[in-house]
Design a protein around this motif. Structure first.
Motif, PDB file in Angstrom:
ATOM      1  N   GLU A  55     -11.855  10.779  69.454  1.00 27.33           N
ATOM      2  CA  GLU A  55     -11.705  10.790  67.996  1.00 27.33           C
ATOM      3  C   GLU A  55     -12.735  11.682  67.310  1.00 27.33           C
ATOM      4  N   GLY A  56     -14.017  11.582  67.736  1.00 27.96           N
ATOM      5  CA  GLY A  56     -15.057  12.390  67.105  1.00 27.96           C
ATOM      6  C   GLY A  56     -14.847  13.876  67.318  1.00 27.96           C
ATOM      7  N   ASP A  57     -14.455  14.257  68.547  1.00 28.58           N
ATOM      8  CA  ASP A  57     -14.204  15.667  68.839  1.00 28.58           C
ATOM      9  C   ASP A  57     -13.011  16.183  68.047  1.00 28.58           C
ATOM     10  N   ARG A  58     -11.977  15.374  67.979  1.00 23.95           N
ATOM     11  CA  ARG A  58     -10.767  15.760  67.245  1.00 23.95           C
ATOM     12  C   ARG A  58     -11.079  15.958  65.758  1.00 23.95           C
ATOM     13  N   LYS A  59     -11.904  15.078  65.201  1.00 26.58           N
ATOM     14  CA  LYS A  59     -12.247  15.174  63.791  1.00 26.58           C
ATOM     15  C   LYS A  59     -13.013  16.455  63.500  1.00 26.58           C
ATOM     16  N   VAL A  60     -13.971  16.785  64.366  1.00 31.73           N
ATOM     17  CA  VAL A  60     -14.763  18.002  64.174  1.00 31.73           C
ATOM     18  C   VAL A  60     -13.865  19.237  64.216  1.00 31.73           C
ATOM     19  N   LEU A  61     -12.973  19.298  65.203  1.00 31.11           N
ATOM     20  CA  LEU A  61     -12.081  20.448  65.333  1.00 31.11           C
ATOM     21  C   LEU A  61     -11.118  20.537  64.148  1.00 31.11           C
ATOM     22  N   ALA A  62     -10.616  19.399  63.701  1.00 29.54           N
ATOM     23  CA  ALA A  62      -9.698  19.391  62.558  1.00 29.54           C
ATOM     24  C   ALA A  62     -10.400  19.902  61.301  1.00 29.54           C
ATOM     25  N   GLN A  63     -11.655  19.489  61.106  1.00 33.90           N
ATOM     26  CA  GLN A  63     -12.423  19.969  59.954  1.00 33.90           C
ATOM     27  C   GLN A  63     -12.672  21.466  60.058  1.00 33.90           C
ATOM     28  N   PHE A  64     -12.985  21.927  61.262  1.00 38.29           N
ATOM     29  CA  PHE A  64     -13.265  23.349  61.457  1.00 38.29           C
ATOM     30  C   PHE A  64     -12.053  24.207  61.098  1.00 38.29           C
ATOM     31  N   PHE A  65     -10.859  23.776  61.557  1.00 42.22           N
ATOM     32  CA  PHE A  65      -9.654  24.561  61.329  1.00 42.22           C
ATOM     33  C   PHE A  65      -8.974  24.239  59.999  1.00 42.22           C
ATOM     34  N   GLY A  66      -9.401  23.168  59.339  1.00 38.14           N
ATOM     35  CA  GLY A  66      -8.791  22.796  58.073  1.00 38.14           C
ATOM     36  C   GLY A  66      -7.390  22.248  58.232  1.00 38.14           C
ATOM     37  N   ILE A  67      -7.196  21.397  59.241  1.00 36.55           N
ATOM     38  CA  ILE A  67      -5.873  20.823  59.515  1.00 36.55           C
ATOM     39  C   ILE A  67      -5.971  19.304  59.560  1.00 36.55           C
ATOM     40  N   ALA A  68      -4.815  18.658  59.579  1.00 39.07           N
ATOM     41  CA  ALA A  68      -4.777  17.211  59.760  1.00 39.07           C
ATOM     42  C   ALA A  68      -5.067  16.870  61.215  1.00 39.07           C
ATOM     43  N   GLU A  69      -5.780  15.767  61.440  1.00 41.85           N
ATOM     44  CA  GLU A  69      -6.081  15.344  62.801  1.00 41.85           C
ATOM     45  C   GLU A  69      -4.818  15.084  63.613  1.00 41.85           C
ATOM     46  N   ALA A  70      -3.729  14.743  62.925  1.00 38.78           N
ATOM     47  CA  ALA A  70      -2.467  14.475  63.615  1.00 38.78           C
ATOM     48  C   ALA A  70      -2.013  15.674  64.443  1.00 38.78           C
ATOM     49  N   GLU A  71      -2.360  16.886  64.016  1.00 42.74           N
ATOM     50  CA  GLU A  71      -1.952  18.081  64.756  1.00 42.74           C
ATOM     51  C   GLU A  71      -2.643  18.190  66.108  1.00 42.74           C
ATOM     52  N   LEU A  72      -3.739  17.459  66.260  1.00 45.17           N
ATOM     53  CA  LEU A  72      -4.486  17.475  67.524  1.00 45.17           C
ATOM     54  C   LEU A  72      -4.398  16.127  68.242  1.00 45.17           C
ATOM     55  N   GLY A  73      -3.397  15.314  67.830  1.00 48.27           N
ATOM     56  CA  GLY A  73      -3.159  14.060  68.519  1.00 48.27           C
ATOM     57  C   GLY A  73      -3.649  12.834  67.794  1.00 48.27           C
ATOM     58  N   GLY A  74      -4.121  12.983  66.534  1.00 46.11           N
ATOM     59  CA  GLY A  74      -4.586  11.839  65.766  1.00 46.11           C
ATOM     60  C   GLY A  74      -3.430  11.098  65.110  1.00 46.11           C
ATOM     61  N   ALA A  75      -3.780  10.046  64.383  1.00 47.85           N
ATOM     62  CA  ALA A  75      -2.767   9.251  63.697  1.00 47.85           C
ATOM     63  C   ALA A  75      -2.087  10.088  62.624  1.00 47.85           C
ATOM     64  N   GLU A  76      -0.827   9.811  62.373  1.00 43.75           N
ATOM     65  CA  GLU A  76      -0.042  10.601  61.431  1.00 43.75           C
ATOM     66  C   GLU A  76      -0.579  10.515  60.011  1.00 43.75           C
ATOM     67  N   ASP A  77      -1.287   9.412  59.691  1.00 41.70           N
ATOM     68  CA  ASP A  77      -1.762   9.269  58.314  1.00 41.70           C
ATOM     69  C   ASP A  77      -3.184   9.796  58.131  1.00 41.70           C
ATOM     70  N   SER A  78      -3.676  10.556  59.129  1.00 38.38           N
ATOM     71  CA  SER A  78      -5.009  11.137  58.988  1.00 38.38           C
ATOM     72  C   SER A  78      -5.066  12.028  57.755  1.00 38.38           C
ATOM     73  N   VAL A  79      -6.144  11.944  57.017  1.00 37.25           N
ATOM     74  CA  VAL A  79      -6.300  12.754  55.819  1.00 37.25           C
ATOM     75  C   VAL A  79      -6.620  14.183  56.216  1.00 37.25           C
ATOM     76  N   ARG A  80      -5.918  15.119  55.623  1.00 38.05           N
ATOM     77  CA  ARG A  80      -6.174  16.527  55.896  1.00 38.05           C
ATOM     78  C   ARG A  80      -7.523  16.919  55.326  1.00 38.05           C
TER      79      ARG A  80
END
Length: 227
Positions: A55-80
């Protein structure tokens, strides 16, 4: 027996590879960004290990790319999250440190005149990784290598992280200013009051200068470049 990856995991792997290519960020540099070893994300994509991002790694990568965590396997309701380019993420609360990319190049060739030292962008490094590298209190900036005299250690176009903190000198790779020329060289003492500027590429001879002719800007502590 090797089992095929679960179909639900293929999309995050494919998406991460696509994002790394779109942003010109190598998997090795992204692995470093999340505080992992350089082959971590390569193994995730190519070998399926780990089977999903933490989860922590996914969050960092999502923030870096400016995408929703769901695109990297997170929950669908993750905040972009907005990307670092928008400057909306507080480094103090997110575990990030922003390092300015300066609009100058350090010559690894005959030498060039530097342009104005103006930040035009930032890199983000995890506080955990900087601490592991002994750089938690360092004064850091990023600049581009120009020329081939430091090959194969540093290549033309590599970006280097320079620690500009005032410290006692020790031999190593430094960014220095000689007259009006900014360059990156291996710097070593050459007797009382003198330094030698050494190139990795043996086609370039050593340069010996008096200490009062040379300004040591900072020590090179990390590099990033295309493979």
């Amino acid at each position: 027996m090797t089992h095929p990856f679960d179909a639900t995991l293929d999309a995050p792997r494919s998406r991460l590879l696509e994002l790394s290519q779109e942003h010109g960020a190598s998997l090795a540099s992204l692995s470093t960004l999340i505080g992992r070893n350089a082959s971590y994300l390569q193994q995730f994509i190519k070998k399926g290990s780990p089977r999903k991002l933490e989860e922590g790694d996914r969050k960092v990568l999502a923030q870096f790319f400016g995408i929703a965590e769901a695109e990297l396997g997170g929950a669908e309701d993750s905040v972009r999250e907005k990307s670092y380019k928008g400057g909306s993420i507080d480094p103090d609360s997110s575990g990030w440190v922003e390092v300015q990319r300066l609009a100058i190049g350090a010559s690894a060739g005959p030498g060039t005149l530097p342009s104005e030292e103006t930040p035009f962008d930032t890199f983000r490094f995890s506080r955990r990784w900087l601490s592991e590298q002994g750089l938690s209190d360092a004064k850091l900036s990023a600049i581009t290598v120009e020329g081939d005299s430091m090959e194969p250690l540093l290549n033309d176009g590599d970006e280097i992280l320079v620690d500009r903190t005032e410290r006692a000198f020790r031999d190593g790779v430094h960014v220095v200013r000689l007259g009006d020329t900014l360059m990156v060289k291996r710097v070593a003492r050459a007797g009382a009051g003198r330094f030698a500027l050494l190139s990795q590429n043996l086609a370039y001879p050593p340069i010996e200068v008096a200490a009062d002719e040379l300004e040591i800007i900072g020590r090179v502590v990390w590099k990033s470049g295309r493979i």
